[in-house]
Design an enzyme around this catalytic site. Structure first.
Site, mmCIF file in Angstrom:
data_model
loop_
_atom_site.group_PDB
_atom_site.id
_atom_site.type_symbol
_atom_site.label_atom_id
_atom_site.label_comp_id
_atom_site.label_asym_id
_atom_site.label_seq_id
_atom_site.Cartn_x
_atom_site.Cartn_y
_atom_site.Cartn_z
ATOM 1 N N LEU A 18 19.645 3.030 -13.561
ATOM 2 C CA LEU A 18 20.043 4.195 -14.770
ATOM 3 C C LEU A 18 18.425 4.710 -14.856
ATOM 4 O O LEU A 18 18.578 5.841 -15.798
ATOM 5 C CB LEU A 18 20.009 3.306 -16.010
ATOM 6 C CG LEU A 18 21.431 2.826 -16.117
ATOM 7 C CD1 LEU A 18 21.789 2.120 -17.523
ATOM 8 C CD2 LEU A 18 22.618 3.792 -16.087
ATOM 9 N N GLY A 21 12.683 3.355 -14.695
ATOM 10 C CA GLY A 21 11.270 3.541 -14.317
ATOM 11 C C GLY A 21 10.844 5.040 -14.955
ATOM 12 O O GLY A 21 10.058 5.108 -15.448
ATOM 13 N N GLU A 144 8.237 -2.630 -17.927
ATOM 14 C CA GLU A 144 9.642 -2.430 -17.477
ATOM 15 C C GLU A 144 10.118 -3.569 -16.920
ATOM 16 O O GLU A 144 9.520 -4.116 -15.847
ATOM 17 C CB GLU A 144 9.657 -1.196 -16.658
ATOM 18 C CG GLU A 144 11.113 -1.042 -15.985
ATOM 19 C CD GLU A 144 11.153 0.134 -14.771
ATOM 20 O OE1 GLU A 144 10.084 0.608 -14.468
ATOM 21 O OE2 GLU A 144 12.166 -0.078 -14.085
ATOM 22 N N ILE A 152 21.285 -13.583 -13.952
ATOM 23 C CA ILE A 152 20.921 -14.890 -14.115
ATOM 24 C C ILE A 152 19.261 -14.806 -13.915
ATOM 25 O O ILE A 152 18.813 -15.550 -14.596
ATOM 26 C CB ILE A 152 21.430 -15.911 -13.051
ATOM 27 C CG1 ILE A 152 22.674 -16.357 -13.611
ATOM 28 C CG2 ILE A 152 20.707 -17.291 -13.190
ATOM 29 C CD1 ILE A 152 23.600 -17.086 -12.566
ATOM 30 N N GLY A 357 6.280 4.083 9.603
ATOM 31 C CA GLY A 357 7.290 3.242 9.979
ATOM 32 C C GLY A 357 6.760 2.025 10.447
ATOM 33 O O GLY A 357 5.481 1.720 10.934
ATOM 34 N N CYS A 384 0.447 7.853 9.089
ATOM 35 C CA CYS A 384 0.421 6.475 9.658
ATOM 36 C C CYS A 384 1.241 6.292 11.033
ATOM 37 O O CYS A 384 0.751 6.811 11.943
ATOM 38 C CB CYS A 384 0.950 5.352 8.405
ATOM 39 S SG CYS A 384 0.275 3.846 9.036
ATOM 40 N N LEU A 385 2.510 5.675 11.038
ATOM 41 C CA LEU A 385 3.108 5.531 12.256
ATOM 42 C C LEU A 385 3.212 7.054 12.779
ATOM 43 O O LEU A 385 3.319 7.441 14.269
ATOM 44 C CB LEU A 385 4.489 4.807 12.137
ATOM 45 C CG LEU A 385 5.072 4.978 13.393
ATOM 46 C CD1 LEU A 385 4.377 4.081 14.503
ATOM 47 C CD2 LEU A 385 6.777 4.210 13.289
ATOM 48 N N HIS A 510 -2.201 6.812 3.768
ATOM 49 C CA HIS A 510 -1.035 7.369 3.419
ATOM 50 C C HIS A 510 -1.363 8.265 2.104
ATOM 51 O O HIS A 510 -1.590 7.652 1.100
ATOM 52 C CB HIS A 510 -0.021 6.191 2.709
ATOM 53 C CG HIS A 510 0.470 5.336 3.638
ATOM 54 N ND1 HIS A 510 1.951 5.483 4.290
ATOM 55 C CD2 HIS A 510 0.080 4.285 4.636
ATOM 56 C CE1 HIS A 510 2.120 4.437 5.020
ATOM 57 N NE2 HIS A 510 1.139 3.729 5.353
ATOM 58 N N GLU A 512 0.274 10.060 0.627
ATOM 59 C CA GLU A 512 1.226 10.485 -0.447
ATOM 60 C C GLU A 512 1.235 9.580 -1.453
ATOM 61 O O GLU A 512 1.618 9.910 -2.668
ATOM 62 C CB GLU A 512 2.768 10.224 0.491
ATOM 63 C CG GLU A 512 3.054 8.774 0.625
ATOM 64 C CD GLU A 512 2.617 8.300 2.022
ATOM 65 O OE1 GLU A 512 1.674 8.955 2.637
ATOM 66 O OE2 GLU A 512 2.937 7.362 2.754
HETATM 67 N N1 GLN Z 1 3.771 0.296 12.505
HETATM 68 C C1 GLN Z 1 2.254 0.717 12.268
HETATM 69 C C2 GLN Z 1 1.161 -0.245 12.119
HETATM 70 O O1 GLN Z 1 1.354 -1.173 11.562
HETATM 71 C C3 GLN Z 1 2.172 1.779 11.133
HETATM 72 C C4 GLN Z 1 2.312 1.599 9.857
HETATM 73 C C5 GLN Z 1 3.184 2.468 8.671
HETATM 74 O O2 GLN Z 1 3.191 3.662 9.290
HETATM 75 N N2 GLN Z 1 2.753 2.284 7.743
HETATM 76 O O3 GLN Z 1 0.022 0.041 12.044
#
Ligand code: GLN
Length: 544
Positions: A18, A21, A144, A152, A357, A384-385, A510, A512
């Protein structure tokens, strides 16, 4: 505000999803806009110690805090709305509560007592709620509770709220979020599920003070009074929450409904400053009245589940508003990309972002997307990846290391250009053991990264186990891929870029997680700006 910290609990009824957050973050925003200090906490009733080990299909993105906690994605909303960092203390799961209680029991701290849900588990829940209040910096702690009342697994949390309300009296308040379903055949909103949900809460000893009712349509006349009568709340404490065009409208909608005023009065605060949402409204204006449009491809393996990339999506929205540009995201499934279809799939995009990823699934598609962006000079942003794939791509196609790879994907590659970090080699446990949280990074002279950030020293949040293999650094730099951001201590490569390209940046961290409405992230702003510059004229759009 002088006096003790006030505790506000937000529970959910009728159904999940809903938007507790967003309601919590919106209320917090309004209180903050009146000059109060606020923090928001999420209690998650599942047994995992944190969401770090969860597959994104389960609960969407895992949000990482400055102090390296792997947390629920709602903490991302809290930070984006409030522009105040959260920490491990802002997300607690049942797993962590039990882990703490069991550790205490093993240390003999219960002095021979039988350890039970009440009082020991509920005490530990209350301790975690009040830990934020005890810091002495917050006027309000909004907590929250995940899940739905009646589950449960949420019972101990509701019981802890009951006890705290009893102990703290007027310093506590409960907001219950419910749904008013719309029956198309009769053209009506129905209140019965809300009544039942409040009864459920009452049966656990908790009387909600405020009801926020989610609805697709405006409430009919007299409906607030009817709900108030059945649920023992005042009509002004029944708040209508209509579906909004954007989550960033919700604070304004809640202000119109008087949510913050009702909350303040019920907590015994009678005089308070006016709401100042000038900056927020300015953001909304830039967001809603764009002067340009761009299409950006987001290449990832969870694109059917956009919650997996929540912070990236929001950071692109913030950057769009900063550039007064509408950002259309084309979600591109990395598993479905190959050398044959990549040009067709990515045609017409003005920017390509390759997502983070884990594991090998979809990485060959990511590499194809990067090759396309590099060769066609389309602005590229790898996270990252996504950065690691950019290094692999450059190794394979520019340096001629045909089987270049990350040892995460191929342990036997002849060219492990991305390899396990030294400190990761002895790690066996999966939970909370990555390189997590904020680390400093120094930007290189003359780099695009330095131009974008406008300062040499930055810190960014990390979540990874693998890194750029420094034994290849010289060859890469000679071949045109430079390390423009380095961790000053460990010499880890944090940013790569290529010179002969309008905008090509890969980051090991990251960014973001750091983008907020008040402060859109420089890298996202720069990326969208580059995409606007590169924008293809209308009529040459990518295939939907
Ligand atoms: N799998 C990659 C690592 O562990 C990248 C991690 C990610 O994208 N957050 O380094």
């Amino acid at each position: 505000m002088t006096g003790s910290t006030k505790y506000i609990f937000v529970t959910g009824g009728v159904t999940s999803s809903l938007g507790k957050g967003i309601i919590s973050a919106s209320l917090a925003k309004l209180l903050q806009a009146r000059g109060f200090t606020v923090t928001i906490q999420k209690l998650d009733p599942y047994i995992n110690v944190d969401p770090g080990t969860l597959n994104p299909y389960e609960h969407g993105e895992c949000f990482v805090t400055e102090d390296g906690a792997e947390t629920d994605l709602d903490l991302g909303h809290y930070e984006r709305f409030l522009d105040v960092p959260t920490s491990q203390a802002n997300n607690v799961t049942t797993g962590r509560i039990y882990q703490n209680v069991i550790s205490k029991e093993r240390r003999g701290e219960y002095l021979g007592k039988t350890v039970q849900v009440i009082p020991h588990i509920t005490d530990e829940i209350k301790r975690n709620i009040q830990a934020l209040g005890r810091k002495g910096i917050y006027d309000f702690v909004i907590t929250e509770v995940g899940g739905t009342v009646g589950d449960i697994e949420s019972l101990p949390y509701v019981e802890a709220i009951r006890q705290l309300k009893w102990e703290k009296g007027r310093d506590c308040l409960t907001i219950h979020l419910t749904l008013l379903p719309y029956l198309r055949t009769s053209g009506e909103l129905k209140t019965k599920p809300t009544q039942h949900s409040v009864k459920e809460l009452l049966s656990l000893g908790v009387q909600p003070d405020v009801l926020v009712c989610r609805t697709e349509h405006g409430m009919q006349k007299g409906m607030k009074e009817k709900i108030a009568l059945f649920c023992n709340v005042e009509p002004q404490a029944v708040i209508e929450s209509r579906d909004a065009d954007t989550i960033y409208d919700v604070p304004l909608l809640m202000q119109e409904e008087g949510l913050d005023e009702v909350v303040l009065r019920k907590l015994g605060i009678e005089s308070f400053p006016e709401v100042d949402l000038t900056a927020w409204k300015d953001f909304l204006r830039r967001y809603k009245e764009p002067k340009a449009e761009v299409s950006i491809g987001l290449v990832g393996k969870y694109v059917e589940l956009q919650d997996a990339y929540k912070s990236i999506k929001e950071a692109l929205e913030h950057a769009g508003a900063a550039n007064e540009t509408k950002v259309h995201i084309k979600w591109v499934h990395s598993e479905k990309l190959n050398a044959k279809n990549v040009a067709k799939q990515l045609a017409g995009l003005s920017g390509i972002l390759v997502a983070p990823g884990f594991g090998h699934r979809g990485i060959e598609g990511k590499i194809e997307a990067i090759k396309y962006a590099r060769e066609n000079k389309v602005p590229f942003f790898g996270i990252c990846l996504g950065m690691q794939c950019a290094v692999i791509e450059y190794g394979r196609h520019v340096l001629g290391y045909t089987d270049a790879n990350s040892t995460e994907m191929n342990a036997d590659t002849a060219h492990p250009v991305i390899a396990l970090m030294e400190e990761q080699k002895a790690v066996a446990d999966k939970g909370g053991t990555m390189r997590l949280g904020a680390y400093p990074c120094k930007l290189g002279e003359g780099s695009l990264a330095l131009k974008v950030y406008g300062r040499k020293d930055i810190t960014e949040r990390h979540r990874h186990r693998y890194e750029f293999n420094n034994s290849y650094l010289e060859s890469y730099q000679k071949a045109g891929m430079v390390a423009s951001g380095i961790n000053p201590k460990g010499k880890l490569v944090e940013i790569v870029e290529i010179k002969d390209h309008p905008w090509f940046i890969g980051v090991q961290f990251h960014p973001e997680y750091r983008s907020t409405v008040a402060r859109p992230h420089a890298l996202f702003v720069g990326f969208v700006q580059a995409a606007v510059k590169a924008a293809v004229p209308k009529g040459e759009k990518a295939e939907a």
